[in-house]
Design a protein around this motif. Structure first.
Motif, PDB file in Angstrom:
ATOM      1  N   LEU A 152       0.998  -1.351  -0.077  1.00  0.00           N
ATOM      2  CA  LEU A 152      -0.079  -0.014   0.239  1.00  0.00           C
ATOM      3  C   LEU A 152       0.655   1.139  -0.044  1.00  0.00           C
ATOM      4  O   LEU A 152       0.537   2.441  -0.645  1.00  0.00           O
ATOM      5  CB  LEU A 152      -0.804  -0.044   1.387  1.00  0.00           C
ATOM      6  CG  LEU A 152      -2.372  -0.773   1.023  1.00  0.00           C
ATOM      7  CD1 LEU A 152      -3.036  -0.871   2.384  1.00  0.00           C
ATOM      8  CD2 LEU A 152      -3.015  -0.111  -0.094  1.00  0.00           C
ATOM      9  N   ASP A 153       1.895   1.160   0.751  1.00  0.00           N
ATOM     10  CA  ASP A 153       2.841   2.381   0.722  1.00  0.00           C
ATOM     11  C   ASP A 153       3.521   2.797  -0.547  1.00  0.00           C
ATOM     12  O   ASP A 153       3.579   3.819  -0.971  1.00  0.00           O
ATOM     13  CB  ASP A 153       4.050   2.336   1.748  1.00  0.00           C
ATOM     14  CG  ASP A 153       3.587   2.166   3.154  1.00  0.00           C
ATOM     15  OD1 ASP A 153       2.726   3.019   3.338  1.00  0.00           O
ATOM     16  OD2 ASP A 153       4.262   1.426   3.988  1.00  0.00           O
ATOM     17  N   GLY A 173      -0.581   8.822   1.558  1.00  0.00           N
ATOM     18  CA  GLY A 173      -1.595   8.138   2.358  1.00  0.00           C
ATOM     19  C   GLY A 173      -2.643   7.541   1.307  1.00  0.00           C
ATOM     20  O   GLY A 173      -3.471   6.962   1.952  1.00  0.00           O
ATOM     21  N   PHE A 174      -2.737   7.939   0.096  1.00  0.00           N
ATOM     22  CA  PHE A 174      -4.065   7.527  -0.725  1.00  0.00           C
ATOM     23  C   PHE A 174      -3.606   6.965  -2.187  1.00  0.00           C
ATOM     24  O   PHE A 174      -2.665   7.602  -2.454  1.00  0.00           O
ATOM     25  CB  PHE A 174      -5.030   8.490  -0.991  1.00  0.00           C
ATOM     26  CG  PHE A 174      -5.663   8.884   0.413  1.00  0.00           C
ATOM     27  CD1 PHE A 174      -7.075   8.201   0.655  1.00  0.00           C
ATOM     28  CD2 PHE A 174      -5.191   9.789   1.288  1.00  0.00           C
ATOM     29  CE1 PHE A 174      -7.735   8.708   1.957  1.00  0.00           C
ATOM     30  CE2 PHE A 174      -5.868  10.038   2.621  1.00  0.00           C
ATOM     31  CZ  PHE A 174      -6.929   9.535   2.796  1.00  0.00           C
ATOM     32  N   ASP A 189     -10.693   4.757   4.968  1.00  0.00           N
ATOM     33  CA  ASP A 189     -10.777   6.294   4.820  1.00  0.00           C
ATOM     34  C   ASP A 189     -10.772   6.395   3.006  1.00  0.00           C
ATOM     35  O   ASP A 189     -10.190   5.496   2.491  1.00  0.00           O
ATOM     36  CB  ASP A 189      -9.861   7.126   5.358  1.00  0.00           C
ATOM     37  CG  ASP A 189      -9.690   6.898   6.973  1.00  0.00           C
ATOM     38  OD1 ASP A 189     -10.577   6.494   7.546  1.00  0.00           O
ATOM     39  OD2 ASP A 189      -8.938   7.340   7.558  1.00  0.00           O
ATOM     40  N   PHE A 190     -11.602   7.406   2.650  1.00  0.00           N
ATOM     41  CA  PHE A 190     -11.718   7.649   1.363  1.00  0.00           C
ATOM     42  C   PHE A 190     -11.713   9.168   1.163  1.00  0.00           C
ATOM     43  O   PHE A 190     -12.207   9.825   1.750  1.00  0.00           O
ATOM     44  CB  PHE A 190     -13.005   6.872   0.877  1.00  0.00           C
ATOM     45  CG  PHE A 190     -13.198   5.433   1.001  1.00  0.00           C
ATOM     46  CD1 PHE A 190     -12.499   4.652   0.023  1.00  0.00           C
ATOM     47  CD2 PHE A 190     -13.963   4.921   2.017  1.00  0.00           C
ATOM     48  CE1 PHE A 190     -12.625   3.329   0.247  1.00  0.00           C
ATOM     49  CE2 PHE A 190     -13.927   3.815   2.190  1.00  0.00           C
ATOM     50  CZ  PHE A 190     -13.262   2.584   1.322  1.00  0.00           C
ATOM     51  N   TYR A 191     -11.435   9.355  -0.115  1.00  0.00           N
ATOM     52  CA  TYR A 191     -11.761  11.018  -0.727  1.00  0.00           C
ATOM     53  C   TYR A 191     -13.121  10.261  -1.450  1.00  0.00           C
ATOM     54  O   TYR A 191     -12.902   9.489  -2.559  1.00  0.00           O
ATOM     55  CB  TYR A 191     -10.711  11.485  -1.549  1.00  0.00           C
ATOM     56  CG  TYR A 191      -9.983  12.412  -0.674  1.00  0.00           C
ATOM     57  CD1 TYR A 191     -10.417  13.523  -0.512  1.00  0.00           C
ATOM     58  CD2 TYR A 191      -8.582  11.633  -0.200  1.00  0.00           C
ATOM     59  CE1 TYR A 191      -9.333  14.251   0.504  1.00  0.00           C
ATOM     60  CE2 TYR A 191      -8.027  12.594   0.671  1.00  0.00           C
ATOM     61  CZ  TYR A 191      -8.560  13.902   1.038  1.00  0.00           C
ATOM     62  OH  TYR A 191      -7.431  14.524   1.950  1.00  0.00           O
ATOM     63  N   VAL A 192     -14.035  11.085  -1.786  1.00  0.00           N
ATOM     64  CA  VAL A 192     -15.258  10.717  -2.267  1.00  0.00           C
ATOM     65  C   VAL A 192     -15.814  11.779  -3.222  1.00  0.00           C
ATOM     66  O   VAL A 192     -15.703  13.144  -2.839  1.00  0.00           O
ATOM     67  CB  VAL A 192     -16.510  10.183  -1.581  1.00  0.00           C
ATOM     68  CG1 VAL A 192     -16.160   8.811  -0.683  1.00  0.00           C
ATOM     69  CG2 VAL A 192     -16.926  11.025  -0.444  1.00  0.00           C
TER      70      VAL A 192
END
Length: 195
Positions: free
Chosen positions: A71-72, A79-80, A115-118
């Motif tokens: 993931l990193d 972070g995303f 956690d998300f950006y939506v």
């Protein structure tokens, strides 16, 4: 303030990732989708496509689910990572009945921990980008559009706010990024509150 075309911002981001030797991420990104495929996929869950979503998913369809990278290593920004459209739909279906979620929120970036950006495609959302924190009640608007978010991320790379630390992790100076986001998104209360 003029917000760049999403394609210009995405090209800037990709060039910066190459300069930063983010090869595991670049190799994990899937080829883009045609606009009709984006429209049909979003229509299957009752959401309307936008030119910004079509530009982003036309650029790359997120990271491959079978990527051996950690993931990193696949973070598009600190972070995303970018969800594939299929993963976005899967996460949408998983969260749409959650009391913390609003139908119409399409998750596009994830941190791997919930956690998300939506993109807010709800009737009152107007395409704004919200930050959904799984452990929080409030999910603030951070960008008025995906176009604005991508332009802000591109500027973060151009100004060196995003960097690779000595351990090889993609990092950022949170305070400096907050100042940049406030500068480029003056109509967003979230950033004004931080500065």
């Amino acid at each position: 303030m003029m917000i760049d075309d999403p394609s210009v911002s995405l090209t800037t981001i990709e060039s910066a990732l190459r300069r930063l030797d983010r090869e595991a991420l670049l190799e994990s990104l899937q080829g883009g989708l045609v606009a009709d495929a984006v429209k049909a996929t979003l229509d299957s869950i009752g959401l309307r496509s936008t030119p910004e979503l079509e530009a982003m998913y036309g650029w790359r369809n997120g990271t491959a689910a079978d990527s051996p990278a950690s993931l990193d290593d696949i973070q598009l920004f600190p972070g995303f990572h970018l969800l594939s459209l299929e993963d976005a739909v899967t996460n949408y279906r998983a969260f749409v009945t959650d009391e913390r979620w609003t139908p119409g929120w399409l998750p596009i970036f994830a941190n791997g921990g919930g956690d998300f950006y939506v993109v807010d495609s709800s009737p009152t959302g107007a395409g704004a980008v919200r930050h959904f924190w799984i452990d929080e009640v409030q999910h603030p608007i951070e960008f008025l559009s995906l176009r604005a978010m991508l332009a802000t991320l591109a500027a973060g790379f151009e100004r060196g706010i995003f960097y690779v630390d000595p351990s090889g992790y993609l990092e950022m100076d949170d305070l400096v990024f907050g100042g940049l986001a406030s500068e480029l998104n003056p109509g967003v209360a979230y950033w004004r509150a931080l500065t």
